[in-house]
Design a protein around this motif. Structure first.
Motif, short mmCIF file in Angstrom:
data_model
loop_
_atom_site.label_atom_id
_atom_site.label_comp_id
_atom_site.label_asym_id
_atom_site.label_seq_id
_atom_site.Cartn_x
_atom_site.Cartn_y
_atom_site.Cartn_z
N VAL A 284 -4.79 -10.37 3.50
CA VAL A 284 -5.86 -9.97 4.42
C VAL A 284 -5.76 -10.66 5.78
O VAL A 284 -5.94 -10.01 6.82
N PRO A 285 -5.48 -11.97 5.85
CA PRO A 285 -5.37 -12.60 7.18
C PRO A 285 -4.31 -11.95 8.06
O PRO A 285 -4.52 -11.75 9.26
N MET A 286 -3.15 -11.61 7.48
CA MET A 286 -2.09 -11.00 8.27
C MET A 286 -2.47 -9.59 8.70
O MET A 286 -2.23 -9.18 9.83
N ALA A 287 -3.07 -8.83 7.78
CA ALA A 287 -3.49 -7.47 8.12
C ALA A 287 -4.50 -7.48 9.26
O ALA A 287 -4.41 -6.67 10.20
N ARG A 288 -5.44 -8.39 9.21
CA ARG A 288 -6.44 -8.47 10.28
C ARG A 288 -5.81 -8.87 11.61
O ARG A 288 -6.23 -8.39 12.67
N ALA A 289 -4.80 -9.73 11.55
CA ALA A 289 -4.13 -10.13 12.78
C ALA A 289 -3.44 -8.93 13.44
O ALA A 289 -3.50 -8.78 14.67
N PHE A 290 -2.79 -8.10 12.65
CA PHE A 290 -2.15 -6.91 13.22
C PHE A 290 -3.19 -5.99 13.87
O PHE A 290 -2.98 -5.47 14.97
N LEU A 291 -4.30 -5.78 13.21
CA LEU A 291 -5.33 -4.91 13.77
C LEU A 291 -5.89 -5.50 15.07
O LEU A 291 -6.13 -4.76 16.04
N ARG A 292 -6.10 -6.80 15.11
CA ARG A 292 -6.56 -7.43 16.35
C ARG A 292 -5.55 -7.27 17.48
O ARG A 292 -5.93 -7.20 18.66
N ALA A 293 -4.28 -7.21 17.12
CA ALA A 293 -3.22 -7.12 18.13
C ALA A 293 -2.95 -5.69 18.59
O ALA A 293 -2.01 -5.46 19.35
N GLY A 294 -3.76 -4.74 18.13
CA GLY A 294 -3.61 -3.37 18.60
C GLY A 294 -2.74 -2.48 17.72
O GLY A 294 -2.44 -1.34 18.09
N TYR A 295 -2.32 -2.98 16.56
CA TYR A 295 -1.55 -2.16 15.62
C TYR A 295 -2.50 -1.27 14.82
O TYR A 295 -3.64 -1.67 14.54
N GLU A 296 -2.03 -0.09 14.45
CA GLU A 296 -2.82 0.84 13.65
C GLU A 296 -2.12 1.08 12.32
O GLU A 296 -0.89 1.09 12.24
N VAL A 297 -2.90 1.29 11.28
CA VAL A 297 -2.34 1.62 9.97
C VAL A 297 -1.88 3.07 9.99
O VAL A 297 -2.66 3.98 10.26
N ILE A 298 -0.58 3.29 9.73
CA ILE A 298 -0.03 4.65 9.71
C ILE A 298 0.29 5.13 8.30
O ILE A 298 0.64 6.29 8.09
N GLY A 299 0.17 4.25 7.34
CA GLY A 299 0.46 4.63 5.97
C GLY A 299 0.46 3.41 5.07
O GLY A 299 0.13 2.29 5.50
N ARG A 300 0.82 3.64 3.83
CA ARG A 300 0.95 2.55 2.87
C ARG A 300 2.29 2.70 2.15
O ARG A 300 2.96 3.72 2.28
N ARG A 301 2.65 1.67 1.42
CA ARG A 301 3.87 1.71 0.63
C ARG A 301 3.61 1.06 -0.71
O ARG A 301 3.01 -0.02 -0.76
N ILE A 302 4.03 1.70 -1.77
CA ILE A 302 3.93 1.12 -3.10
C ILE A 302 5.32 0.71 -3.54
O ILE A 302 6.27 1.50 -3.47
N ASP A 303 5.47 -0.53 -3.98
CA ASP A 303 6.74 -1.07 -4.46
C ASP A 303 6.64 -1.30 -5.96
O ASP A 303 5.66 -1.89 -6.43
N MET A 304 7.65 -0.84 -6.69
CA MET A 304 7.71 -1.03 -8.13
C MET A 304 9.05 -1.67 -8.48
O MET A 304 10.06 -1.43 -7.82
N THR A 305 9.05 -2.48 -9.52
CA THR A 305 10.26 -3.17 -9.93
C THR A 305 10.43 -3.10 -11.44
O THR A 305 9.48 -2.87 -12.19
N TRP A 306 11.67 -3.31 -11.86
CA TRP A 306 12.01 -3.39 -13.27
C TRP A 306 12.30 -4.84 -13.62
O TRP A 306 12.71 -5.64 -12.75
N SER A 307 12.12 -5.21 -14.85
CA SER A 307 12.47 -6.55 -15.30
C SER A 307 13.97 -6.65 -15.46
O SER A 307 14.70 -5.65 -15.47
N GLU A 308 14.46 -7.87 -15.60
CA GLU A 308 15.90 -8.07 -15.84
C GLU A 308 16.29 -7.34 -17.12
O GLU A 308 15.56 -7.31 -18.09
N GLY A 309 17.47 -6.75 -17.09
CA GLY A 309 17.96 -6.04 -18.27
C GLY A 309 18.00 -4.55 -18.09
O GLY A 309 18.49 -3.83 -18.96
N GLY A 310 17.48 -4.05 -16.94
CA GLY A 310 17.62 -2.64 -16.65
C GLY A 310 16.45 -1.80 -17.10
O GLY A 310 15.49 -2.28 -17.70
N ALA A 311 16.57 -0.52 -16.81
CA ALA A 311 15.53 0.45 -17.17
C ALA A 311 15.59 0.75 -18.65
O ALA A 311 16.60 0.57 -19.33
N GLU A 312 14.44 1.21 -19.16
CA GLU A 312 14.38 1.57 -20.58
C GLU A 312 14.99 2.95 -20.81
O GLU A 312 14.95 3.80 -19.93
#
Length: 312
Positions: A284-312
């Motif tokens: 939240v602190p970083m997000a608020r800093a960007f908004l204060r600096a004139g940046y606008e939210v243009i989208g979101r990103r979801i990141d997903m990962t697998w555990s060691e050993g590969g996909a099932e």
């Protein structure tokens, strides 16, 4: 289920809409993508699912699964099954057996939970990968500064100088990892020492930017003590704030605004058409800093990962 035959099949591959479609031709030409990494599930001549991996540079192995799309008009259970089979079939050919699959990144609308169709589309894609063993890591905000937005004048609280070299920056990056709110950084330091995580980040990413190193800035107190740093840069797609951090001993003083303003001024001074940035929703602190600096939210990103050993 098969990979595309080459650039001649891009029109077929792009029948499913996605924000990265316009970049695919350039990515193929540069070697950041390969036809054998771009797979389709076809029913007759109808594209029902597709996926693609990406690498940051030609000649390197896949680093991200950044495209996974489904025909959202198809029945729910059937299309999910098709997506799972496509991932499993393509992975068996493209990825080393037993290896941990590259992270999945999905660019999604900024308010995707508020629209029933968008929410179903996002959740369906996540459900496909969850059935292969992936789990959500983090949701991130995608931000953009455009010319005409305000650029803060220097406050005078800090002095800025160029980075002296790799050793200095890696040392400061190591310190910044203490108490970080960034999910990827937290995952890294759970697996390795902070200094190793910082060094790998530098060598794998920062060292490869073609933009001038002279843009990189260390912020110091009036007494000359390092307070933080900001890395304005340009990758193969956009000018961006690549990394920014305040040292733990100096947090809570609002220095993030000074750092971000300095990085934005440097890039804006190059006449760039936009500046891109990203941060975790939970930071939240970083997000608020960007908004204060004139940046606008243009989208979101979801990141997903697998555990060691590969996909099932």
């Amino acid at each position: 289920m098969r990979p595309v035959a080459g650039r001649s099949e891009l029109d077929l591959f792009c029948r499913l809409p996605y924000v990265l479609n316009d970049e695919l031709d350039d990515d193929l030409a540069s070697g950041r993508r390969r036809p054998e990494w771009m797979w389709m599930a076809l029913r007759g001549d109808r594209l029902v699912a597709r996926l693609a991996w990406w690498a940051p540079r030609a000649g390197e192995p896949p680093a991200l699964l950044d495209i996974l799309d489904l025909d959202d008009a198809a029945p729910g259970p059937a299309i999910l099954d098709a997506g799972v089979r496509l991932f499993q079939t393509a992975s068996a050919v493209v990825l080393p057996e037993g290896a941990r699959p590259p992270e999945y990144n999905a660019f999604i609308p900024p308010r995707w939970r508020d629209d029933a169709e968008e929410r179903r589309a996002v959740e369906n894609r996540m459900a496909v990968l969850e059935r292969t063993g992936a789990r959500p890591l983090v949701e991130r905000l995608r931000l953009e500064w455009r010319p005409g937005a305000p650029v803060a004048e220097p406050s005078g609280r800090l002095h800025f100088r160029p980075v002296a070299g790799r050793e200095e920056l890696v040392a400061l990056m190591t310190l910044v990892l203490d108490g970080t709110l960034d999910a990827h950084s937290r995952a890294d330091i759970a697996r390795m020492p902070a200094e190793q995580a910082a060094a790998e980040h530098y060598d794998d990413e920062l060292a490869h930017y073609r933009s001038p190193r002279e843009w990189w800035r260390i912020a110091t107190s009036p007494e000359g003590e390092p307070v933080g740093f900001v890395i304005p840069a340009r990758n193969e797609y956009n000018p961006m704030i690549a990394y920014i951090g305040v040292l733990p001993a100096h947090r809570g003083n609002g220095y993030i605004d000074d750092l971000l303003a300095e990085g934005t001024r440097i890039l804006a001074g190059q006449g760039v058409p936009r500046i891109r940035a990203a941060t975790d929703v939970g930071n939240v602190p970083m997000a608020r800093a960007f908004l204060r600096a004139g940046y606008e939210v243009i989208g979101r990103r979801i990141d997903m990962t697998w555990s060691e050993g590969g996909a099932e």
